[in-house]
Design a protein around this motif. Structure first.
Motif, short mmCIF file in Angstrom:
data_model
loop_
_atom_site.label_atom_id
_atom_site.label_comp_id
_atom_site.label_asym_id
_atom_site.label_seq_id
_atom_site.Cartn_x
_atom_site.Cartn_y
_atom_site.Cartn_z
N GLY A 71 40.42 41.41 48.14
CA GLY A 71 39.71 40.95 49.32
C GLY A 71 40.66 40.41 50.37
N THR A 72 40.12 40.06 51.50
CA THR A 72 40.94 39.51 52.58
C THR A 72 41.60 38.21 52.14
N GLY A 73 42.82 38.01 52.59
CA GLY A 73 43.53 36.79 52.26
C GLY A 73 44.35 36.87 50.98
N VAL A 74 44.21 37.95 50.21
CA VAL A 74 44.98 38.11 48.97
C VAL A 74 46.24 38.89 49.29
N VAL A 75 47.40 38.25 49.15
CA VAL A 75 48.65 38.90 49.55
C VAL A 75 49.65 39.05 48.41
N ASP A 76 49.42 38.37 47.28
CA ASP A 76 50.45 38.36 46.23
C ASP A 76 50.04 39.15 44.99
N LEU A 77 48.96 39.91 45.08
CA LEU A 77 48.52 40.74 43.96
C LEU A 77 48.35 42.17 44.44
N PRO A 78 49.35 43.02 44.22
CA PRO A 78 49.26 44.40 44.70
C PRO A 78 48.30 45.25 43.88
N ILE A 79 47.77 46.28 44.48
CA ILE A 79 46.97 47.25 43.75
C ILE A 79 47.82 47.83 42.62
N GLY A 80 47.25 47.92 41.44
CA GLY A 80 47.97 48.45 40.29
C GLY A 80 48.63 47.40 39.42
N ALA A 81 48.62 46.14 39.84
CA ALA A 81 49.23 45.08 39.03
C ALA A 81 48.44 44.89 37.73
N LYS A 82 49.15 44.73 36.62
CA LYS A 82 48.53 44.50 35.32
C LYS A 82 48.30 43.01 35.14
N VAL A 83 47.06 42.62 34.87
CA VAL A 83 46.73 41.19 34.82
C VAL A 83 45.89 40.85 33.59
N VAL A 84 45.95 39.56 33.22
CA VAL A 84 45.06 38.99 32.22
C VAL A 84 44.24 37.93 32.95
N ILE A 85 42.98 37.78 32.56
CA ILE A 85 42.04 36.94 33.32
C ILE A 85 41.94 35.55 32.71
N ASN A 86 42.12 34.53 33.56
CA ASN A 86 41.80 33.15 33.17
C ASN A 86 40.31 32.96 33.40
N PRO A 87 39.52 32.75 32.34
CA PRO A 87 38.07 32.74 32.50
C PRO A 87 37.48 31.44 33.05
N CYS A 88 38.28 30.37 33.17
CA CYS A 88 37.77 29.08 33.66
C CYS A 88 37.91 29.03 35.18
N ILE A 89 36.78 29.01 35.86
CA ILE A 89 36.76 29.05 37.32
C ILE A 89 36.71 27.63 37.89
#
Length: 328
Positions: A71-89
């Motif tokens: 989304g807008t404002g996201v600059v440090d996560l490129p398309i294709g980056a492999k990630v694990v999710i922190n589930p605590c919001i």
């Protein structure tokens, strides 16, 4: 997209693998194309409490995948980056502790789906040495174990740690983390098979849960106990805890009501400490810790996403040793 949706009935009968709305990320969000997920006892508790009046919910708190859109404002996560999710919001730092942490997979839609939208700050680089299935089961159990051991339990090298009821995801992570920290770890289980598996993972002692723990541990007092069981084990825990020791509770599989002699707590000046999940700060620390020690999750079994109901039945029956994974 397709997802595991719970609706129309309580318990496992409400599970369906069906089409679900596919959305685009809003400001500050990312869309993760999920490769693997995990299931937890939390999912079972949620399903048991839901009724046919509740809105459909995509279950699942654990997951790993590839950034598909930002989304807008996201600059440090490129398309294709492999990630694990922190589930605590929304729980960013150790303090303050939120009244009720918001968790992916209830109340918001979860990870048992082809894709999920999450805040960008909840996406962390996937440890390269882990498979997708290993990364997929990591988040909630490893975070809970890390906070219980180090933040709340204040574990020190050389201390004696007892983990009653070894076999679940949090307990097996705690075993691996405590051994890596230089602790002497004992476990209990009703299953001789689980006892032997724990010994193979580094436990020093494995005893029958129904035995006299004080005798089985040869009278060696325990510095730290991690208890996910509650009423049925607390009495034994209080008998073996060292003066000034800590009992950290993160579950209550045997019930919610505790009854014990007050003197058994205040005479040894023991601490009874509660914990649940963890902050973003701890999630980052946990990832650094497992990478430093090259800790790999214990995978009990991996199911295809369309067989998620079978995975939950295995968990319900207490057959697992380690984490149950879901291949998306």
């Amino acid at each position: 997209m397709r997802a595991i949706v719970h609706a129309g009935s309580s318990g496992l009968e409400g599970l369906k693998y069906q089409k679900a709305a596919d959305r685009t990320p809003g400001p500050g969000e990312v869309k993760v194309n999920l490769r693997a997920a995990g299931i937890n006892h939390r999912d079972l508790f949620l399903m048991a409490a839901r009724t046919n009046q509740d809105a459909p919910l995509i279950l699942g708190s654990d997951g790993a995948g590839v950034i598909e859109a930002v989304g807008t404002g996201v600059v440090d996560l490129p398309i294709g980056a492999k990630v694990v999710i922190n589930p605590c919001i929304g729980w960013d730092t150790l303090q303050p502790v939120p009244d009720v942490p918001q968790i992916v997979g209830g109340p918001t839609d979860g990870t048992l789906a082809e894709a999920i939208l999450i805040p960008a700050k909840n996406a962390y680089p996937k440890p390269e040495y882990l498979t997708w299935e290993e990364a997929g089961v990591l988040p909630l159990a490893a975070l809970t174990a890390y906070r219980a051991l180090f933040t709340r339990g204040r574990l020190q090298p050389g201390e004696h740690v007892l983990i009653p009821g070894i076999g679940g995801g949090v307990a097996t992570f705690a075993l691996l983390m405590a051994v890596a920290a230089g602790a002497r770890v004992s476990v209990t289980s009703r299953s001789e098979v689980k006892q032997q598996r724990a010994l193979a993972l580094g436990a020093r002692q494995a005893v029958d849960s129904h035995s006299n723990w004080n005798e089985s541990l040869h009278g060696e007092p325990v510095d730290l106990i991690l208890d996910s069981i509650g009423p049925s084990t607390l009495g034994q825990s209080l008998e073996v805890i060292k003066p000034g020791g800590r009992i950290v509770m993160f579950g209550a599989s045997s019930g919610d009501r505790l009854e014990f002699p007050a003197r058994s707590l205040f005479f040894p000046q023991a601490s009874l400490i509660g914990t649940s999940m963890g902050s973003s700060e701890e999630f980052g620390e946990m990832l650094k810790y497992i990478e430093l020690h090259q800790i790999r999750p214990v995978l009990d079994r991996v199911f295809a996403v369309q067989d998620t109901a079978s995975a939950f039945r295995r968990m319900q029956q207490g057959e697992q040793f380690g984490n149950i994974g879901i291949r998306i």
